[in-house]
Design a protein around this motif. Structure first.
Motif, PDB file in Angstrom:
ATOM      1  N   THR A   1      -4.199  -0.603   2.444  1.00 28.38           N
ATOM      2  CA  THR A   1      -4.243  -1.535   1.312  1.00 28.38           C
ATOM      3  C   THR A   1      -2.829  -1.863   0.850  1.00 28.38           C
ATOM      4  O   THR A   1      -2.503  -3.019   0.581  1.00 28.38           O
ATOM      5  CB  THR A   1      -5.057  -0.926   0.150  1.00 28.38           C
ATOM      6  OG1 THR A   1      -6.357  -0.567   0.638  1.00 28.38           O
ATOM      7  CG2 THR A   1      -5.203  -1.907  -0.994  1.00 28.38           C
ATOM      8  N   ILE A   2      -1.987  -0.834   0.784  1.00 32.35           N
ATOM      9  CA  ILE A   2      -0.585  -1.047   0.393  1.00 32.35           C
ATOM     10  C   ILE A   2       0.118  -1.894   1.443  1.00 32.35           C
ATOM     11  O   ILE A   2       0.854  -2.831   1.112  1.00 32.35           O
ATOM     12  CB  ILE A   2       0.144   0.307   0.210  1.00 32.35           C
ATOM     13  CG1 ILE A   2      -0.534   1.133  -0.886  1.00 32.35           C
ATOM     14  CG2 ILE A   2       1.620   0.082  -0.111  1.00 32.35           C
ATOM     15  CD1 ILE A   2      -0.106   2.587  -0.909  1.00 32.35           C
ATOM     16  N   ALA A   3      -0.138  -1.596   2.726  1.00 30.25           N
ATOM     17  CA  ALA A   3       0.484  -2.351   3.819  1.00 30.25           C
ATOM     18  C   ALA A   3       0.136  -3.833   3.722  1.00 30.25           C
ATOM     19  O   ALA A   3       1.013  -4.692   3.865  1.00 30.25           O
ATOM     20  CB  ALA A   3       0.044  -1.782   5.170  1.00 30.25           C
ATOM     21  N   ASP A   4      -1.137  -4.144   3.478  1.00 37.29           N
ATOM     22  CA  ASP A   4      -1.561  -5.543   3.340  1.00 37.29           C
ATOM     23  C   ASP A   4      -0.852  -6.205   2.156  1.00 37.29           C
ATOM     24  O   ASP A   4      -0.430  -7.358   2.240  1.00 37.29           O
ATOM     25  CB  ASP A   4      -3.081  -5.636   3.142  1.00 37.29           C
ATOM     26  CG  ASP A   4      -3.851  -5.299   4.409  1.00 37.29           C
ATOM     27  OD1 ASP A   4      -3.248  -5.302   5.507  1.00 37.29           O
ATOM     28  OD2 ASP A   4      -5.063  -5.027   4.291  1.00 37.29           O
ATOM     29  N   ALA A   5      -0.730  -5.470   1.047  1.00 36.06           N
ATOM     30  CA  ALA A   5      -0.145  -6.043  -0.169  1.00 36.06           C
ATOM     31  C   ALA A   5       1.342  -6.352  -0.015  1.00 36.06           C
ATOM     32  O   ALA A   5       1.838  -7.320  -0.587  1.00 36.06           O
ATOM     33  CB  ALA A   5      -0.369  -5.100  -1.346  1.00 36.06           C
ATOM     34  N   VAL A   6       2.064  -5.523   0.755  1.00 34.24           N
ATOM     35  CA  VAL A   6       3.508  -5.730   0.892  1.00 34.24           C
ATOM     36  C   VAL A   6       3.898  -6.394   2.209  1.00 34.24           C
ATOM     37  O   VAL A   6       5.082  -6.613   2.470  1.00 34.24           O
ATOM     38  CB  VAL A   6       4.301  -4.409   0.704  1.00 34.24           C
ATOM     39  CG1 VAL A   6       4.105  -3.851  -0.684  1.00 34.24           C
ATOM     40  CG2 VAL A   6       3.964  -3.391   1.767  1.00 34.24           C
ATOM     41  N   GLY A   7       2.912  -6.698   3.047  1.00 38.66           N
ATOM     42  CA  GLY A   7       3.204  -7.389   4.305  1.00 38.66           C
ATOM     43  C   GLY A   7       3.894  -6.516   5.337  1.00 38.66           C
ATOM     44  O   GLY A   7       4.745  -6.989   6.089  1.00 38.66           O
ATOM     45  N   ARG A   8       3.558  -5.229   5.377  1.00 43.90           N
ATOM     46  CA  ARG A   8       4.125  -4.301   6.353  1.00 43.90           C
ATOM     47  C   ARG A   8       2.985  -3.677   7.143  1.00 43.90           C
ATOM     48  O   ARG A   8       1.823  -3.784   6.767  1.00 43.90           O
ATOM     49  CB  ARG A   8       4.900  -3.176   5.648  1.00 43.90           C
ATOM     50  CG  ARG A   8       5.988  -3.629   4.698  1.00 43.90           C
ATOM     51  CD  ARG A   8       7.133  -4.385   5.337  1.00 43.90           C
ATOM     52  NE  ARG A   8       8.186  -3.618   5.954  1.00 43.90           N
ATOM     53  CZ  ARG A   8       9.120  -2.959   5.323  1.00 43.90           C
ATOM     54  NH1 ARG A   8       9.140  -2.908   4.015  1.00 43.90           N
ATOM     55  NH2 ARG A   8      10.048  -2.328   5.993  1.00 43.90           N
ATOM     56  N   ASN A   9       3.311  -2.963   8.218  1.00 42.86           N
ATOM     57  CA  ASN A   9       2.235  -2.306   8.959  1.00 42.86           C
ATOM     58  C   ASN A   9       1.975  -0.919   8.367  1.00 42.86           C
ATOM     59  O   ASN A   9       2.825  -0.342   7.692  1.00 42.86           O
ATOM     60  CB  ASN A   9       2.516  -2.274  10.471  1.00 42.86           C
ATOM     61  CG  ASN A   9       3.599  -1.318  10.870  1.00 42.86           C
ATOM     62  OD1 ASN A   9       3.604  -0.166  10.456  1.00 42.86           O
ATOM     63  ND2 ASN A   9       4.534  -1.798  11.690  1.00 42.86           N
TER      64      ASN A   9
END
Length: 177
Positions: A32-40
């Motif tokens: 969820t954090i990865a999706d929010a910040v655009g990282r894997n």
């Protein structure tokens, strides 16, 4: 606690974790954090290990697990973790946002009306705001100030909106004091 120097990446990830944790009130999955910040997700896991070592996050094991910010995280981001903070409404394109609270308002270039800007520091994410969007802030709890403006920029890392001010009114309703 002494001041912790975070990289921009760590600050952005930690800030997003705090925002998501406030929305969900439960552990936040790395994906969820990865999706929010655009990282894997792998990058997030690596960053979380360093944030754990700094005692800014704790891992929650299990299928409903994820990450939670510690009290130190709020301090490192210079955020207050108030149970019942004073509420200052924020409207985005005429829609009131419920999971966002205004933490601070800084007015810049007030002496030059055509260039007047406001920096709106939020407790909540600015990822859904875009240049040109209409934003209304307020009324503030004490002075009943309302600021209407247009998004001129944003800082995702610090959850700050930069508004070109279209109008200000104070008090917009009778003050409480």
């Amino acid at each position: 606690m002494s001041s912790i120097e975070l990289t921009d990446s760590q600050r952005k990830i930690l800030n997003e974790l705090v925002n998501l944790y406030r929305e969900e009130e439960d552990a936040v999955k790395g994906e969820t954090i990865a999706d929010a910040v655009g990282r894997n997700a792998g990058t997030i896991r690596n960053q979380m290990q360093s944030l754990k070592a700094l005692q800014l996050v704790e891992g929650v094991p299990g299928p409903k697990g994820g990450y939670k910010p510690t009290a130190n995280a709020f301090e490192a981001l210079d955020l207050q973790s108030l149970d019942e903070p004073a509420s200052t409404p924020l409207f985005h394109n005429d829609e009131r946002l419920e999971n966002v609270n205004v933490q601070e308002i800084n007015l810049t270039s007030v002496h030059h009306p055509e260039l007047c800007r406001a920096e709106i520091h939020l407790q909540g994410s600015v990822r859904n705001f875009h240049e040109g969007d209409a934003v209304s802030v307020g009324p503030t709890p004490l002075s009943k100030l309302v600021i209407d403006g247009t998004v001129d920029g944003k800082d995702d890392t610090a959850s700050v909106l930069i508004l070109k001010i279209d109008g200000m009114e104070a008090p917009s309703e009778p003050p409480e004091h």
